[in-house]
Design a protein around this motif. Structure first.
Motif, PDB file in Angstrom:
ATOM      1  N   ASP A  54       0.932  -1.365   0.015  1.00 39.82           N
ATOM      2  CA  ASP A  54       0.049  -0.002  -0.058  1.00 39.82           C
ATOM      3  C   ASP A  54       0.873   1.276  -0.150  1.00 39.82           C
ATOM      4  OD1 ASP A  54      -2.350  -1.406   0.025  1.00 39.82           O
ATOM      5  OD2 ASP A  54      -2.359  -1.577   2.364  1.00 39.82           O
ATOM      6  N   TYR A  55       1.956   1.280   0.514  1.00 36.02           N
ATOM      7  CA  TYR A  55       3.103   2.175   0.468  1.00 36.02           C
ATOM      8  C   TYR A  55       4.381   1.646   0.511  1.00 36.02           C
ATOM      9  CZ  TYR A  55       3.649   1.640   5.491  1.00 36.02           C
ATOM     10  OH  TYR A  55       3.796   0.889   6.973  1.00 36.02           O
ATOM     11  N   ASP A  56       5.135   2.418   0.074  1.00 36.48           N
ATOM     12  CA  ASP A  56       6.674   2.098   0.437  1.00 36.48           C
ATOM     13  C   ASP A  56       7.470   3.002   1.061  1.00 36.48           C
ATOM     14  OD1 ASP A  56       6.253   0.065  -1.408  1.00 36.48           O
ATOM     15  OD2 ASP A  56       7.378   1.080  -3.078  1.00 36.48           O
ATOM     16  N   LEU A  57       8.138   2.726   2.194  1.00 35.51           N
ATOM     17  CA  LEU A  57       8.934   3.649   3.188  1.00 35.51           C
ATOM     18  C   LEU A  57      10.220   3.105   3.323  1.00 35.51           C
ATOM     19  CD1 LEU A  57       8.883   6.224   4.988  1.00 35.51           C
ATOM     20  CD2 LEU A  57       7.844   4.599   6.740  1.00 35.51           C
ATOM     21  N   TYR A  58      11.090   3.743   2.904  1.00 31.88           N
ATOM     22  CA  TYR A  58      12.587   3.453   2.943  1.00 31.88           C
ATOM     23  C   TYR A  58      13.653   4.603   3.174  1.00 31.88           C
ATOM     24  CZ  TYR A  58      12.610   4.258  -1.888  1.00 31.88           C
ATOM     25  OH  TYR A  58      12.500   4.804  -3.165  1.00 31.88           O
ATOM     26  N   SER A  59      14.850   4.209   3.576  1.00 34.93           N
ATOM     27  CA  SER A  59      15.883   5.134   3.905  1.00 34.93           C
ATOM     28  C   SER A  59      16.837   4.429   2.762  1.00 34.93           C
ATOM     29  CB  SER A  59      16.636   4.848   5.219  1.00 34.93           C
ATOM     30  OG  SER A  59      17.821   5.433   5.058  1.00 34.93           O
ATOM     31  N   LEU A  60      17.763   5.292   2.325  1.00 35.23           N
ATOM     32  CA  LEU A  60      18.834   4.918   1.088  1.00 35.23           C
ATOM     33  C   LEU A  60      20.155   4.512   1.713  1.00 35.23           C
ATOM     34  CD1 LEU A  60      17.882   7.906  -1.525  1.00 35.23           C
ATOM     35  CD2 LEU A  60      17.302   5.473  -1.514  1.00 35.23           C
ATOM     36  N   GLY A  61      20.222   4.407   3.110  1.00 35.13           N
ATOM     37  CA  GLY A  61      21.312   3.932   3.541  1.00 35.13           C
ATOM     38  C   GLY A  61      22.431   5.088   3.740  1.00 35.13           C
ATOM     39  N   ALA A  62      23.593   4.410   4.038  1.00 33.62           N
ATOM     40  CA  ALA A  62      24.643   5.206   4.309  1.00 33.62           C
ATOM     41  C   ALA A  62      25.202   5.955   2.925  1.00 33.62           C
ATOM     42  CB  ALA A  62      25.969   4.598   5.031  1.00 33.62           C
ATOM     43  N   ASP A  63      25.107   5.424   1.958  1.00 29.16           N
ATOM     44  CA  ASP A  63      25.428   6.097   0.442  1.00 29.16           C
ATOM     45  C   ASP A  63      24.724   6.942   0.041  1.00 29.16           C
ATOM     46  OD1 ASP A  63      23.754   4.471  -0.311  1.00 29.16           O
ATOM     47  OD2 ASP A  63      25.175   3.170  -1.773  1.00 29.16           O
ATOM     48  N   GLY A  64      23.239   6.934   0.585  1.00 32.90           N
ATOM     49  CA  GLY A  64      22.070   7.932  -0.174  1.00 32.90           C
ATOM     50  C   GLY A  64      21.842   7.547  -1.633  1.00 32.90           C
ATOM     51  N   GLN A  65      22.134   6.185  -2.003  1.00 31.77           N
ATOM     52  CA  GLN A  65      21.780   5.811  -3.366  1.00 31.77           C
ATOM     53  C   GLN A  65      21.103   4.552  -3.343  1.00 31.77           C
ATOM     54  OE1 GLN A  65      25.416   5.495  -5.488  1.00 31.77           O
ATOM     55  NE2 GLN A  65      25.883   7.778  -5.377  1.00 31.77           N
ATOM     56  N   GLU A  66      20.103   4.479  -4.205  1.00 29.93           N
ATOM     57  CA  GLU A  66      19.456   2.915  -4.274  1.00 29.93           C
ATOM     58  C   GLU A  66      20.231   1.932  -4.191  1.00 29.93           C
ATOM     59  OE1 GLU A  66      16.048   2.682  -5.084  1.00 29.93           O
ATOM     60  OE2 GLU A  66      15.263   4.736  -4.905  1.00 29.93           O
ATOM     61  N   GLY A  67      19.879   0.811  -3.669  1.00 32.24           N
ATOM     62  CA  GLY A  67      20.788  -0.548  -3.977  1.00 32.24           C
ATOM     63  C   GLY A  67      21.801  -0.436  -2.561  1.00 32.24           C
ATOM     64  N   GLY A 123      25.782  -4.027   2.698  1.00 39.33           N
ATOM     65  CA  GLY A 123      26.380  -3.617   4.079  1.00 39.33           C
ATOM     66  C   GLY A 123      25.556  -2.420   4.665  1.00 39.33           C
ATOM     67  N   GLU A 124      26.533  -1.205   5.082  1.00 39.63           N
ATOM     68  CA  GLU A 124      26.172   0.006   5.547  1.00 39.63           C
ATOM     69  C   GLU A 124      25.386   0.615   4.479  1.00 39.63           C
ATOM     70  OE1 GLU A 124      28.241   2.731   7.806  1.00 39.63           O
ATOM     71  OE2 GLU A 124      29.589   1.133   8.123  1.00 39.63           O
ATOM     72  N   ASN A 125      25.644   0.394   3.245  1.00 39.10           N
ATOM     73  CA  ASN A 125      25.112   1.297   2.123  1.00 39.10           C
ATOM     74  C   ASN A 125      23.648   0.612   1.750  1.00 39.10           C
ATOM     75  OD1 ASN A 125      27.297   2.784   2.146  1.00 39.10           O
ATOM     76  ND2 ASN A 125      28.466   1.494   0.552  1.00 39.10           N
ATOM     77  N   ALA A 126      23.482  -0.491   2.258  1.00 35.33           N
ATOM     78  CA  ALA A 126      21.965  -1.078   1.978  1.00 35.33           C
ATOM     79  C   ALA A 126      21.082  -0.255   2.101  1.00 35.33           C
ATOM     80  CB  ALA A 126      21.781  -2.597   2.573  1.00 35.33           C
ATOM     81  N   ASP A 127      19.879  -0.279   1.496  1.00 34.13           N
ATOM     82  CA  ASP A 127      18.547   0.537   1.857  1.00 34.13           C
ATOM     83  C   ASP A 127      17.914  -0.310   3.089  1.00 34.13           C
ATOM     84  OD1 ASP A 127      19.271   1.901  -0.594  1.00 34.13           O
ATOM     85  OD2 ASP A 127      17.762   1.128  -1.806  1.00 34.13           O
ATOM     86  N   VAL A 128      17.395   0.398   3.685  1.00 37.84           N
ATOM     87  CA  VAL A 128      16.454  -0.217   4.807  1.00 37.84           C
ATOM     88  C   VAL A 128      15.142  -0.004   4.524  1.00 37.84           C
ATOM     89  CG1 VAL A 128      16.199  -0.014   7.454  1.00 37.84           C
ATOM     90  CG2 VAL A 128      18.323   0.296   6.451  1.00 37.84           C
ATOM     91  N   THR A 129      14.198  -1.185   4.201  1.00 36.72           N
ATOM     92  CA  THR A 129      12.800  -0.563   3.763  1.00 36.72           C
ATOM     93  C   THR A 129      11.793  -1.044   4.704  1.00 36.72           C
ATOM     94  OG1 THR A 129      12.879  -2.806   2.764  1.00 36.72           O
ATOM     95  CG2 THR A 129      13.819  -1.035   1.375  1.00 36.72           C
ATOM     96  N   SER A 130      10.386  -0.811   4.451  1.00 36.74           N
ATOM     97  CA  SER A 130       9.168  -1.195   5.216  1.00 36.74           C
ATOM     98  C   SER A 130       9.054  -2.318   4.853  1.00 36.74           C
ATOM     99  CB  SER A 130       8.162  -0.203   4.981  1.00 36.74           C
ATOM    100  OG  SER A 130       8.000   0.063   3.742  1.00 36.74           O
TER     101      SER A 130
END
Length: 151
Positions: A125-138, A141-148
């Motif tokens: 119904d919705y997508d909510l996520y953070s782009l991780g440490a690098d600020g880019q999709e995908g 490790g630390e650069n991975a997106d954190v998603t709902s």
């Protein structure tokens, strides 16, 4: 007799000078040991910082998700992408709105960027996520997106 007195005084001065502090070699050895310890311990500590930021992002996404669900129960749908997460704090013009649904402003992710929100989402119904440490999709490790949708 004067020579004996001078020699004894000289020996006493040498003892006092050597007792005043550490030699250069002793200081270098201590610095090398501290450097080796820092080189072994620091990477482990920084690794923990990265994983703790990801855990914090997951917790914040879960909290915002709970607020979004409460919004939907009152209004009948999730706030559209154009309105965004601000609808959780300010009435977007809906008569059924019974908020605020968050006690404070919508937090930024642990890396200081706003969360990405889309409704309707591609994964639910919705997508909510953070782009991780690098600020880019995908990323990994630390650069991975954190998603709902993967919590």
């Amino acid at each position: 007799m004067d020579e004996d007195f001078t020699e004894v005084a000289s020996r006493k001065n040498r003892l006092r000078i050597s007792e005043l502090g550490f030699t250069l070699i002793e200081l270098l050895i201590v610095m090398i040991i501290l450097g080796l310890l820092a080189a072994l311990v620091a990477p482990k500590m920084f690794q923990k910082v990265g994983s703790s930021k990801q855990k914090a992002a997951k917790a914040q996404i879960a909290m915002i998700g709970t607020a979004l669900d409460a919004f939907r129960l009152d209004v009948g749908s999730y706030p559209p992408t154009e309105v965004g997460l601000d609808a959780l704090r300010k009435n977007p013009g809906s008569g059924a709105w019974d908020g605020p649904y968050l006690s404070k402003d919508v937090p930024r992710d642990p890396w200081g960027r706003p969360y990405v929100y889309r409704a309707p989402g591609e994964h639910g119904d919705y997508d909510l996520y953070s782009l991780g440490a690098d600020g880019q999709e995908g990323g990994e490790g630390e650069n991975a997106d954190v998603t709902s949708w993967e919590n």
